[in-house]
Scaffold this motif. Sequence first.
Motif, PDB file in Angstrom:
ATOM      1  N   LYS A 123      29.805  56.757  -8.840  1.00 35.49           N
ATOM      2  CA  LYS A 123      28.716  56.408  -9.649  1.00 35.49           C
ATOM      3  C   LYS A 123      27.548  57.630  -9.503  1.00 35.49           C
ATOM      4  O   LYS A 123      27.054  57.950 -10.329  1.00 35.49           O
ATOM      5  N   LYS A 161      32.857  67.051  -3.716  1.00 35.18           N
ATOM      6  CA  LYS A 161      32.792  65.594  -4.406  1.00 35.18           C
ATOM      7  C   LYS A 161      31.562  65.330  -5.190  1.00 35.18           C
ATOM      8  O   LYS A 161      30.461  65.339  -4.506  1.00 35.18           O
ATOM      9  N   ARG A 209      38.410  52.185 -10.251  1.00 34.85           N
ATOM     10  CA  ARG A 209      38.539  50.407 -10.052  1.00 34.85           C
ATOM     11  C   ARG A 209      38.424  49.999 -11.362  1.00 34.85           C
ATOM     12  O   ARG A 209      38.030  50.493 -12.235  1.00 34.85           O
ATOM     13  N   SER A 239      29.013  46.687 -10.190  1.00 36.21           N
ATOM     14  CA  SER A 239      28.679  47.502  -8.935  1.00 36.21           C
ATOM     15  C   SER A 239      27.567  48.629  -9.309  1.00 36.21           C
ATOM     16  O   SER A 239      26.846  48.672  -8.638  1.00 36.21           O
ATOM     17  N   ILE A 294      41.161  49.492  -0.732  1.00 32.76           N
ATOM     18  CA  ILE A 294      40.598  48.509   0.179  1.00 32.76           C
ATOM     19  C   ILE A 294      41.760  47.772   0.902  1.00 32.76           C
ATOM     20  O   ILE A 294      41.616  47.610   1.947  1.00 32.76           O
ATOM     21  N   PHE A 352      35.626  44.889   4.642  1.00 28.31           N
ATOM     22  CA  PHE A 352      36.330  46.231   4.346  1.00 28.31           C
ATOM     23  C   PHE A 352      37.111  46.745   5.592  1.00 28.31           C
ATOM     24  O   PHE A 352      36.765  46.724   6.450  1.00 28.31           O
ATOM     25  N   PRO A 353      38.136  47.548   5.300  1.00 31.65           N
ATOM     26  CA  PRO A 353      38.643  48.559   6.242  1.00 31.65           C
ATOM     27  C   PRO A 353      37.713  49.444   6.871  1.00 31.65           C
ATOM     28  O   PRO A 353      36.859  49.851   6.121  1.00 31.65           O
ATOM     29  N   LYS A 402      27.770  50.636   0.667  1.00 33.21           N
ATOM     30  CA  LYS A 402      28.993  50.578   0.254  1.00 33.21           C
ATOM     31  C   LYS A 402      29.454  49.072   0.495  1.00 33.21           C
ATOM     32  O   LYS A 402      29.400  48.575   1.759  1.00 33.21           O
ATOM     33  N   GLY A 403      29.909  48.432  -0.641  1.00 32.42           N
ATOM     34  CA  GLY A 403      30.332  46.986  -0.411  1.00 32.42           C
ATOM     35  C   GLY A 403      29.122  46.266  -0.207  1.00 32.42           C
ATOM     36  O   GLY A 403      29.055  45.117   0.363  1.00 32.42           O
ATOM     37  N   ARG A 404      28.284  46.291  -1.182  1.00 34.29           N
ATOM     38  CA  ARG A 404      27.064  45.054  -1.531  1.00 34.29           C
ATOM     39  C   ARG A 404      27.699  43.950  -2.140  1.00 34.29           C
ATOM     40  O   ARG A 404      28.610  44.182  -2.818  1.00 34.29           O
ATOM     41  N   HIS A 441      27.760  41.391  -4.972  1.00 36.30           N
ATOM     42  CA  HIS A 441      27.545  41.447  -6.381  1.00 36.30           C
ATOM     43  C   HIS A 441      26.727  40.276  -7.021  1.00 36.30           C
ATOM     44  O   HIS A 441      27.007  39.496  -6.399  1.00 36.30           O
TER      45      HIS A 441
END
Length: 244
Positions: free
Chosen positions: A14, A53, A81, A89, A154, A187-188, A206-208, A210
């Motif tokens: 994003k 990146k 994804r 997301s 994931i 998550f890992p 990261k991993g909020r 939704h």
Amino acid sequence: MLPHPPRQQSLAGKSSAPSSGLGVSPRSPGLERRRPSEELMPKTLEGQITMEKTPSYFVTREAPARIYSMSRATKLIVVVRDPVTRAISDYTQTLSKKPDIPTFESLTFKNRTTGLIDTSWSAVQIGIYAKHLDNWLQFFPMRQILFVSGERLISDPAGELGRVQDFLGLKRIITDKHFYFNQTKGFPCLKKAEGSSKPHCLGKTKGRTHPNIHPEVVQRLRDFYRPFNMKFYQMAGRVFGWDD
Ligand SMILES: Nc1ncnc2c1ncn2[C@@H]1O[C@H](COP(=O)(O)OS(=O)(=O)O)[C@@H](OP(=O)(O)O)[C@H]1O
């Protein structure tokens, strides 16, 4: 003098600014990581890989030509994804910064009654991967582009990173042994962070969680993306299973 071109580039997700990556990069021999916003791309010496990146490159019309003119040998890595989850997301991220924005539903539809989707909304637009890939294929052959599955990243981080290492011609140094599943985070995470002996998970952004989106809205988006997903699987040569 221009900096030596990077041999490797990564684009996904994003944010529009160069960022520090997914945080899962135990040092491989010869792998340099720098932020071009802070300094020019370094010279890439024999045996080294330079990485940059910038997630928004994947959806930026001018990016393929510019990167090609810098180095046509650049390898491109894109994490993709399910575009529906991606849109939610994306919205969740914006909502966390601007709590006053309209609902997901009202931004998704141009006309709620007819179910016409607003393809000009960036959260919808970015998930039309086939369209963006088309742009890149005008300049780069598929063999120079790797699509990483966000879902597999994931459920099987070592497996996905195995593919990344192979694509880059690196020895498989990152394996299952580097990860554990953190129940609290869901998550890992890395057993040991880079340069430390402590475990490391990605940050709070990261991993909020939704928001709940009405199933009818989700279904309408699924129907919208299906043909684009099918085209994308064909182009990329991998079935990501978003419509199963
Ligand atoms: N190991 C691990 N830990 C936490 N999160 C993980 C992990 N692997 C992948 N993900 C997914 O990465 C999503 C966030 O990445 P972004 O696309 O926002 O990154 S970026 O802003 O483009 O840099 C984030 O999306 P959200 O769940 O919507 O927050 C995660 O689902």
